[in-house]
Design a protein around this motif. Structure first.
Motif, mmCIF file in Angstrom:
data_model
loop_
_atom_site.group_PDB
_atom_site.id
_atom_site.type_symbol
_atom_site.label_atom_id
_atom_site.label_comp_id
_atom_site.label_asym_id
_atom_site.label_seq_id
_atom_site.Cartn_x
_atom_site.Cartn_y
_atom_site.Cartn_z
ATOM 1 N N ASP A 21 -6.232 -5.883 -0.241
ATOM 2 C CA ASP A 21 -5.799 -6.334 -1.577
ATOM 3 C C ASP A 21 -4.746 -7.435 -1.410
ATOM 4 O O ASP A 21 -3.559 -7.155 -1.241
ATOM 5 C CB ASP A 21 -5.215 -5.157 -2.357
ATOM 6 C CG ASP A 21 -4.708 -5.584 -3.733
ATOM 7 O OD1 ASP A 21 -4.980 -6.743 -4.133
ATOM 8 O OD2 ASP A 21 -4.031 -4.768 -4.384
ATOM 9 N N TYR B 104 8.133 -1.295 -7.632
ATOM 10 C CA TYR B 104 7.892 -0.916 -6.229
ATOM 11 C C TYR B 104 7.656 0.594 -6.095
ATOM 12 O O TYR B 104 6.806 1.054 -5.311
ATOM 13 C CB TYR B 104 9.064 -1.326 -5.347
ATOM 14 C CG TYR B 104 9.148 -2.817 -5.091
ATOM 15 C CD1 TYR B 104 8.174 -3.471 -4.334
ATOM 16 C CD2 TYR B 104 10.204 -3.571 -5.603
ATOM 17 C CE1 TYR B 104 8.246 -4.830 -4.095
ATOM 18 C CE2 TYR B 104 10.284 -4.931 -5.363
ATOM 19 C CZ TYR B 104 9.308 -5.569 -4.619
ATOM 20 O OH TYR B 104 9.388 -6.905 -4.378
ATOM 21 N N LEU C 118 -1.414 -7.300 -3.296
ATOM 22 C CA LEU C 118 -0.621 -6.077 -3.170
ATOM 23 C C LEU C 118 0.875 -6.383 -3.274
ATOM 24 O O LEU C 118 1.409 -7.241 -2.571
ATOM 25 C CB LEU C 118 -0.931 -5.425 -1.822
ATOM 26 C CG LEU C 118 -0.200 -4.115 -1.514
ATOM 27 C CD1 LEU C 118 -0.616 -3.014 -2.489
ATOM 28 C CD2 LEU C 118 -0.467 -3.667 -0.070
ATOM 29 N N LEU C 119 1.549 -5.658 -4.185
ATOM 30 C CA LEU C 119 3.004 -5.752 -4.406
ATOM 31 C C LEU C 119 3.484 -7.142 -4.855
ATOM 32 O O LEU C 119 4.683 -7.409 -4.860
ATOM 33 C CB LEU C 119 3.785 -5.346 -3.150
ATOM 34 C CG LEU C 119 3.775 -3.867 -2.768
ATOM 35 C CD1 LEU C 119 4.772 -3.616 -1.630
ATOM 36 C CD2 LEU C 119 4.132 -2.980 -3.949
ATOM 37 N N ALA D 86 6.312 2.672 -8.063
ATOM 38 C CA ALA D 86 4.984 3.113 -8.505
ATOM 39 C C ALA D 86 3.891 2.751 -7.500
ATOM 40 O O ALA D 86 2.801 3.337 -7.522
ATOM 41 C CB ALA D 86 4.662 2.489 -9.865
ATOM 42 N N ARG D 87 4.150 1.812 -6.615
ATOM 43 C CA ARG D 87 3.096 1.285 -5.733
ATOM 44 C C ARG D 87 3.315 1.603 -4.265
ATOM 45 O O ARG D 87 2.421 1.374 -3.442
ATOM 46 C CB ARG D 87 3.014 -0.250 -5.915
ATOM 47 C CG ARG D 87 2.504 -0.654 -7.306
ATOM 48 C CD ARG D 87 2.830 -2.104 -7.607
ATOM 49 N NE ARG D 87 2.264 -2.516 -8.893
ATOM 50 C CZ ARG D 87 2.810 -2.233 -10.068
ATOM 51 N NH1 ARG D 87 3.932 -1.503 -10.121
ATOM 52 N NH2 ARG D 87 2.227 -2.639 -11.188
ATOM 53 N N ASP E 293 5.221 -8.450 -15.359
ATOM 54 C CA ASP E 293 5.849 -7.294 -14.706
ATOM 55 C C ASP E 293 7.375 -7.364 -14.773
ATOM 56 O O ASP E 293 8.046 -6.327 -14.698
ATOM 57 C CB ASP E 293 5.432 -7.216 -13.226
ATOM 58 C CG ASP E 293 3.948 -6.935 -13.052
ATOM 59 O OD1 ASP E 293 3.409 -6.143 -13.854
ATOM 60 O OD2 ASP E 293 3.341 -7.506 -12.132
ATOM 61 N N TYR F 145 1.971 -2.590 5.012
ATOM 62 C CA TYR F 145 1.643 -3.760 4.198
ATOM 63 C C TYR F 145 0.629 -4.654 4.917
ATOM 64 O O TYR F 145 -0.299 -5.189 4.293
ATOM 65 C CB TYR F 145 2.906 -4.566 3.864
ATOM 66 C CG TYR F 145 2.636 -5.697 2.889
ATOM 67 C CD1 TYR F 145 2.510 -5.444 1.531
ATOM 68 C CD2 TYR F 145 2.446 -7.011 3.334
ATOM 69 C CE1 TYR F 145 2.218 -6.466 0.630
ATOM 70 C CE2 TYR F 145 2.147 -8.031 2.456
ATOM 71 C CZ TYR F 145 2.037 -7.750 1.093
ATOM 72 O OH TYR F 145 1.734 -8.759 0.208
ATOM 73 N N CYS G 171 4.567 -10.681 0.043
ATOM 74 C CA CYS G 171 4.890 -10.258 -1.321
ATOM 75 C C CYS G 171 6.362 -10.483 -1.638
ATOM 76 O O CYS G 171 6.729 -10.863 -2.755
ATOM 77 C CB CYS G 171 4.510 -8.797 -1.536
ATOM 78 S SG CYS G 171 5.452 -7.651 -0.490
#
Length: 584
Positions: A106, A81, A109-110, A83-84, A116, A99, A47
């Motif tokens: 997923d 970041y 993910l990130l 928020a996740r 965004d 991770y 990511c």
């Protein structure tokens, strides 16, 4: 850091400790802000690589658009970041473990999407407006963008192999890329003198209207813009005014050129094409050089040289470039070389063939060296300029050019072709050489007579004229002038020198008029010399510039010795019209 004491005695004074358990909230914020947003951690999480690549792409968008309002600020990235990411993660090891497990569930993910991190939509930054390559013929040269005022690379940069510099069209570089053309045109018009500029107010409106009728990249930008402004307002802007306006344009509105060698290694950069061409001339020739082999290092011999192609492809800095092979004369010997322009290759090949013809016709050459008419007088007249054997060599080479090479549809490119041509025309060479020797003696006698006029006391009132004449003479008769002067103009030299004699005779009675003419001629010669220097740096050979140079001599005859007549009808207007035909 922690400090450990034992009964008041410091055992460990300063030892780093993990801050996460001490203040997990602040630690997590620091980890996100410094580690993830600013990239200060060492992690293999895909990511972070993907996000960095996206941010670099968007940063390039900002560089192209020259605005800092496209990419969101650090707070937006932090919020993404925050928020996740689970609350307990505040160090790299924990993050990597988390991770690795969760990204299998997923894959996205990130991983950030454009929406965004965009502060606004950048619809104006398209590939058409801000291309990544500039196409010149079959070549695609890389373009890059940088937005940082006062930085050397601010604006758009074109990556160019050194050998391609002479062939770059300077006029095309003026246009930059479509996305910057409006800003450049506005800057050009605003840099015009106020008396002109007031015809085009409001400037942005006039520029926008003009650009709608202009085909991008065709011809000279200022001239194209000037034509449309003239059509709209009736106000004409001179080339001189445009040139001054262009000099004042900010650097980011001039193409920056990054020069690389044959392997793609950085050599230097700048925004002045002529200066870069001159600075990297050696690097250009080095990149074009014929690969060194035992055979290529041997001098080319007249009777046995192999066929030389008119053009070929060569890989330079990862680009397949068209180059022009030719024979080259260096210090009396001939070898094979390569050039980036066909005109320079043709010029060098012709001079090399003159030298090879001397080898091919060695017997008659030996005879002529001792039997040219007026050898003794030639030596006496030429002694201030050089040795008689150098003059004889020049006469023979120049006469070979007019006798053998002149009038040929194409120059020989192999030994057999040259031998056949030499055999066909050898019978008339002696006559050509003797005629040229007699003409050279006539020129030198006239020149020698004029040199005597400069000796002794000089009248200060005539100093301007005499200085102009000395400069003129130094560009008519000099070491090597017989070979350097085009044959059709060499035969006019006696008339040009006689015109100087008449000028000197009239000078005492028309000092003021002569001074005015001298000033005009000085400006015209300086204009010619500057353009010639530029062309030489760029490897150009422009017949229109050469014609202009000799028309200047005819113009002098028309001013100072009308009774001698001119080869062509000449006037200041005709000169100006001819100048407009010269390559920029």
């Amino acid at each position: 850091y922690e400090q450990i004491t034992l009964f008041g005695l410091i055992v460990v004074g300063r030892r780093p400790v993990h801050y996460g358990p001490i203040d997990p909230v602040v630690s997590r914020e620091l980890f996100i802000r410094e580690g993830l947003v600013r990239g200060e951690i060492q992690s293999r999480a895909k990511c972070l690589t993907a996000n960095q690549k996206l941010l670099e792409q968007l940063d390039e968008l900002e560089a192209k658009a020259r605005r800092r309002d496209i990419l969101a600020d650090e707070e937006t990235l932090y919020a993404f970041y925050d928020a996740r990411l689970p609350a307990e993660i505040h160090q790299t090891a924990t993050f990597d473990s988390w991770y690795k497990v969760n990204s299998q569930k997923d894959p996205q993910l990130l991983i950030m999407r454009e929406e965004d991190v965009l502060a606004r939509e950048a619809s104006e930054v398209t590939a058409a407006h801000y291309p990544d390559t500039l196409h010149l013929g079959d070549l695609a040269l890389a373009l890059s963008y940088h937005f940082e005022p006062n930085h050397p690379r601010d604006g758009v940069t074109l990556r160019v192999p050194a050998p391609l510099l002479p062939a770059l069209p300077a006029e095309r570089l003026e246009w930059l890329v479509p996305g910057l053309i409006e800003a450049k045109c506005i800057a050009l018009v605003r840099n015009l003198p106020k008396a002109l500029r007031k015809n085009f107010v409001p400037v942005p409106d006039f520029v926008k209207a003009a650009l709608q009728r202009i085909e991008f990249g065709q011809g000279s930008l200022p001239q194209a813009l000037g034509r449309e402004l003239l059509r709209m307002t009736g106000a004409r802007v001179s080339d001189e005014a445009w040139a001054e306006a262009a000099q004042q344009v900010e650097n980011h509105l001039k193409m920056n050129l990054e020069v690389v060698d044959g392997q793609g290694k950085f050599l230097g950069e700048g925004r002045d094409l002529a200066e870069l061409t001159a600075r990297f001339a050696e690097a250009s020739q080095a990149a074009l050089a014929v690969p060194q082999t035992a055979k290529s290092q041997q001098p080319v011999e007249a009777k046995v040289f192999a066929a030389v192609a008119e053009k070929t492809q060569q890989n330079i800095a990862g680009l397949s470039m068209t180059v022009y092979p030719a024979l080259v004369e260096e210090n009396g010997t001939v070898k094979e070389g390569r050039f980036s322009t066909a005109a320079e290759a043709e010029f060098q090949h012709r001079r090399a063939l003159q030298r090879l013809l001397m080898q091919q016709l060695a017997e008659p050459a030996k005879f002529l060296r001792g039997k040219l008419p007026g050898l003794t007088e030639l030596g006496l007249m030429y002694r201030e300029l050089g040795r008689i054997d150098a003059l004889v060599e020049d006469i023979l080479l120049a006469s070979l050019d007019t006798c053998v090479l002149e009038g040929e549809d194409s120059l020989p490119r192999d030994g057999a072709g040259l031998a056949a041509l030499a055999e066909r025309k050898r019978g008339s060479w002696t006559e050509h050489a003797e005629r040229l020797a007699r003409l050279t003696l006539e020129v030198l006698k006239l020149w020698h007579g004029l040199q005597k006029r400069f000796k002794g006391k000089i009248d200060l009132a005539q100093a301007v004229a005499l200085n102009d004449i000395k400069l003129q003479l130094s560009n008519l008769v000099y070491p090597g002038f017989v070979r350097e002067t085009p044959a059709q103009w060499f035969k006019e030299l006696p008339r040009f020198l006689k015109a100087i004699e008449l000028r000197l005779e009239k000078l005492p009675s028309q000092v003021q008029k002569d001074r005015v003419w001298s000033s005009e001629l000085g400006g015209l010669w300086a204009q010619y010399q500057n353009r010639l220097n530029k062309h030489t740096q760029e490897g150009k050979r422009d017949p229109q510039l050469e014609l202009y140079r000799w028309w200047l001599e005819e113009y002098r005859v028309s001013l100072f010795a009308q009774q001698l007549g001119t080869k062509v009808p000449i006037s200041d207007k005709r000169l100006s019209k001819q100048w407009s035909q010269v390559e920029p």
